[in-house]
Write an enzyme that holds these catalytic residues in place. Structure first.
Site, mmCIF file in Angstrom:
data_model
loop_
_atom_site.group_PDB
_atom_site.id
_atom_site.type_symbol
_atom_site.label_atom_id
_atom_site.label_comp_id
_atom_site.label_asym_id
_atom_site.label_seq_id
_atom_site.Cartn_x
_atom_site.Cartn_y
_atom_site.Cartn_z
ATOM 1 N N CYS A 406 0.819 -1.210 0.000
ATOM 2 C CA CYS A 406 0.000 0.000 0.000
ATOM 3 C C CYS A 406 0.850 1.257 0.000
ATOM 4 O O CYS A 406 0.319 2.363 -0.176
ATOM 5 C CB CYS A 406 -0.949 -0.011 1.197
ATOM 6 N N ASP A 436 -16.493 4.712 0.109
ATOM 7 C CA ASP A 436 -16.366 3.808 1.249
ATOM 8 C C ASP A 436 -15.408 2.685 0.863
ATOM 9 O O ASP A 436 -14.770 2.715 -0.193
ATOM 10 C CB ASP A 436 -17.724 3.274 1.692
ATOM 11 N N ASP A 437 -15.299 1.669 1.720
ATOM 12 C CA ASP A 437 -14.333 0.607 1.463
ATOM 13 C C ASP A 437 -14.731 -0.229 0.254
ATOM 14 O O ASP A 437 -13.866 -0.786 -0.429
ATOM 15 C CB ASP A 437 -14.195 -0.291 2.701
ATOM 16 N N ASP A 476 -11.587 -5.045 2.832
ATOM 17 C CA ASP A 476 -12.639 -4.086 2.486
ATOM 18 C C ASP A 476 -14.024 -4.706 2.576
ATOM 19 O O ASP A 476 -15.008 -4.032 2.912
ATOM 20 C CB ASP A 476 -12.406 -3.548 1.069
ATOM 21 N N GLY A 526 -9.988 -14.936 -13.522
ATOM 22 C CA GLY A 526 -9.022 -13.860 -13.404
ATOM 23 C C GLY A 526 -8.291 -13.613 -14.705
ATOM 24 O O GLY A 526 -8.739 -14.022 -15.795
ATOM 25 N N HIS A 527 -7.155 -12.968 -14.596
ATOM 26 C CA HIS A 527 -6.388 -12.575 -15.781
ATOM 27 C C HIS A 527 -4.911 -12.521 -15.402
ATOM 28 O O HIS A 527 -4.562 -12.092 -14.293
ATOM 29 C CB HIS A 527 -6.844 -11.200 -16.285
ATOM 30 N N ASP A 616 -10.962 -0.569 7.347
ATOM 31 C CA ASP A 616 -9.657 -1.189 7.524
ATOM 32 C C ASP A 616 -8.582 -0.132 7.281
ATOM 33 O O ASP A 616 -8.718 0.749 6.434
ATOM 34 C CB ASP A 616 -9.465 -2.402 6.620
#
Length: 733
Positions: A406, A436-437, A476, A526-527, A616
């Site tokens: 992060c 918001d989250d 989240d 997914g990718h 969070d």
């Protein structure tokens, strides 16, 4: 040192199993001259590994613990290696994979090397596991010794099993240390053979026996322990020896799991040829776990140190599949410098004996010079900007490398500016969008939440990154009062050969699947793509009957934080190789990884029913996310800086001026809305957290019981302040 060829595709896997002396030296040499195309991995259970030569001096009190520890974390970064903190427990030679005791996916190798040392426990001795400690592995012994000293016994009773060189040296060190504290120790040294010190010259033996007598160490030979209890040692003849601390320097043996490898072994040790190859040419071995078939030698660190350059050369030949390997020929005898507790030493070589304080000083110089190889790693060359360059390039690049996790997010102000023009949702089932989250969608009688998160890798261990990223993304969902339901994976791999791509994806997906399923969710697709570096992300959906937002806080609510702060600053310090003052950098990094890997699911389950507001703590830091609660709830907040839970080393690093690359933007976003003293704790309010804890605002009357419930689950939670009447403003004191 940084090398341009590290940007080339990786095609071969070299796995170093164990962080012994030979592998530590190999890592340093590899960092100076890496082999292009090789992915280097180190597997070791601890982030630091002790140097055996300084152990007696540490026990005697002449060295601090940190002085004898080789820190593998900065060493691995210097070498460009991924460090996996785990126990190896097996080799599948048919698939060329290393199995790990934690249950994480096995690690593939093309070439592997073993340097795992030995153990000195006595598993068949009744009571040993409960009442004694082994001299090897050294890390556990060092920790138990420090805990024993802290008891401050006036007349401590110590029994040491084994009167070889190691046992005698540690007995003398123990006697010296305990007497230096004013204690009156009673030391007993047990040897089952009829003669102590069997592998040393007669002159040195006489000198060391005299030292034992002068130190009032009671030597018992020709006797054996029959069992251990909380009160002491029972001998085979029935005699009892009282003990407060029992140490084994006897029973040196190889690690049990080697027996199942199918490799040729001698008494459980891996047989190696002069090239240090085992019966499987793809597996090498060095140090105490290896048996030199061409020139058997006793177990001694001097051989591991001298094997290192030969091992490095031969591993490079095996990986490149070209060149000629070199043989290792150990010296027939070597100088033994045996410390005597006080600052004195006895020297033995070829039967000759010397005893003098200058020998201690010589030994001290040798040991410190060895450790300096790992504490003074060559500096990374500074990145040079091209000339000429566009205006603003230096400012955009910044004064330090970009952090991972992060810490690589866009700052809060810039993000808010970018999101401001977005229109309000038109679909009536979209109940909330940015702010918001997670987004909230109408889903039958309940709600569905939707969120996505991506992390730039801060460790080269893809399985570790997969677990942390999965927990970070699900944070989240939990923060909205929902339960994770399904996820899509987005994976960017660095340039790898097709086989290494498949192995890396296997580690990532196996770990991510296990992490999501433990939370009740499935990965549904997914990718993947290839890019400059490893980046992992997950888009997660969740379901809830009641939505928690940041806007439900009320004045008087207690603020509870469920994880300690400091992941951003510790990861930044690891990149810069800056250690905190109170512990080794590797231990701080390991504590940060452990915190990030702790699932917040139980904390969410306890907080969701009672919280008025929940979020969070991630990239914008504690202060940034608390301000979001205050703004959405129309409240202010008071923080108690002394109550903040902090990761080990975080405060020291903040006091040294270390900060994540995102911290300045987080601080700027709070300008005019935070009153706080200029302290290290205040600096950590802006520290970006990866897989951080929850910040909950809940009724003050429920704070104590909720904290107790969190602590009962082993969650490091603390009450750090309260919400106040508005406007949105934070006062920290």
């Amino acid at each position: 040192m940084q090398h341009a060829d590290r940007d080339l595709p990786l095609t071969r896997d070299l796995v170093l199993i164990g962080g012994g002396h030979a592998h530590a030296l190999l890592l340093r040499m590899w960092g100076m001259t890496p082999l292009p195309g090789v992915r280097l991995t180190v597997i070791n259970p601890d982030p630091v590994t002790p140097y055996t030569g300084m152990l007696p001096g540490f026990i005697a009190g002449h060295y601090q613990r940190a002085e004898m520890m080789i820190d593998l974390v900065p060493l691995a970064r210097f070498a460009g290696a991924r460090l996996i903190l785990d126990h190896a427990c097996g080799l599948d030679r048919s698939t060329r994979r290393v199995h790990l005791s934690s249950g994480r996916p096995p690690v593939a190798y093309d070439v592997a090397s073993l340097d795992i040392g030995i153990t000195s426990d006595l598993p068949r001795l009744p009571g040993f596991a409960d009442h004694a400690v082994s001299a090897k592995p050294l890390a556990g012994y060092a920790a138990r010794w420090q805990a024993f000293l802290a008891r401050g016994l006036a007349a401590p009773r110590v029994v040491i099993l084994g009167a070889g060189i190691g046992g005698v040296e540690l007995a003398l060190a123990t006697a010296h240390r305990l007497r230096s504290t004013g204690a009156r120790p009673q030391l007993t040294l047990l040897e089952q053979a009829q003669t102590a010190l069997p592998h040393i010259g007669n002159g040195a033996r006489r000198a060391l026996l005299a030292e034992l007598a002068a130190a009032d160490v009671h030597l018992l030979t020709g006797t054996k322990a029959a069992g251990l209890t909380a009160d002491g040692v029972t001998l085979q003849d029935g005699r009892q020896i009282a003990a407060d601390f029992i140490l084994s320097v006897a029973g040196a043996r190889p690690h049990d799991w080697l027996a199942a490898t199918g490799l040729d072994l001698q008494d459980g040790y891996v047989c190696v040829t002069p090239t240090l190859q085992s019966s499987d040419p793809a597996i090498f071995a060095a140090g105490d776990c290896a048996h030199l078939t061409h020139a058997p030698r006793p177990k001694a660190g001097v051989f591991a140190v001298r094997e290192a350059p030969i091992l490095l050369h031969n591993l490079r030949v095996a990986l490149a599949e070209q060149g000629r390997m070199r043989p290792y020929q150990p010296q027939r005898d070597y100088l033994k410098l045996v410390s005597t507790g006080r600052r004195n030493a006895v020297a033995d070589k070829l039967g000759l004996r010397l005893s003098h304080p200058w020998l201690w000083r010589w030994k001290d110089q040798i040991d410190r010079a060895f450790m300096a190889k790992f504490t003074t790693l060559p500096a990374m060359p500074a990145r040079r900007l091209p000339t000429p360059a566009a205006a603003g390039l230096a400012e955009a690049l910044g004064p330090k490398p970009l952090c991972g996790g992060c810490g690589a997010k866009v700052g809060a102000r810039d993000l808010a500016t970018a999101l401001a023009p977005l229109p309000a949702p038109q679909n009536p089932d979209v109940l909330s969008g940015p702010g918001d989250d997670a987004a909230v969608l109408r889903h039958g009688p309940g709600f569905q939440v939707l969120t996505t998160d991506h992390l730039r890798a801060f460790t080269a261990d893809p399985a570790l990154m997969a677990r942390i990223t999965a927990l970070h993304a699900m944070g989240d969902v939990w923060a909205m009062g929902a339960q994770p339901h399904s996820a899509l994976a987005q994976i960017t791999l660095p340039r790898l050969s097709p086989r290494l791509q498949a192995e890396t994806l296997r580690e990532i997906m196996a770990t991510a699947t296990k992490t999501f399923r433990a939370a009740g969710a499935d990965i549904v697709g997914g990718h993947t793509s290839i890019g400059a570096e490893l980046t992992l992300g997950f888009t997660v959906t969740g379901r809830a009957e009641r939505i928690l937002t940041k806007g439900g806080g009320t004045p008087g609510d207690a603020l509870i934080l469920t994880k300690p702060l400091g992941t951003g600053i510790i990861l930044a310090a690891e990149m810069a190789r800056l250690a905190p003052q109170d512990l080794l950098l590797g231990e701080a990094v390991a504590a940060a990884f452990a915190s990030m890997c702790q699932s917040p699911a139980e904390a969410a389950a306890l907080l969701t029913p009672v919280a008025h507001a929940l979020t969070d703590v991630t990239g914008f830091g504690l202060a940034g996310h608390l301000l979001e609660i205050c703004t959405a709830s129309g409240t202010g907040a008071i923080l108690d800086l002394a109550a903040l839970p902090l990761l080990p080393g975080a405060r020291d690093l903040a006091a040294q001026g270390m900060a994540s690359s995102l911290a300045p933007a987080n601080r700027a976003a709070l300008h005019g809305q935070l009153d706080a003293p200029d302290t290290p704790e205040t600096a950590l309010l802006f520290d970006p957290q990866t897989a951080g804890g929850f910040l909950a605002a809940l009724p003050a009357a429920k704070a104590t019981s909720t904290l107790a419930a969190l602590h009962a689950k082993g969650i490091t939670a603390a009450r750090i302040g309260q919400l106040t009447e508005g406007p949105a403003h934070i006062t920290a004191r």
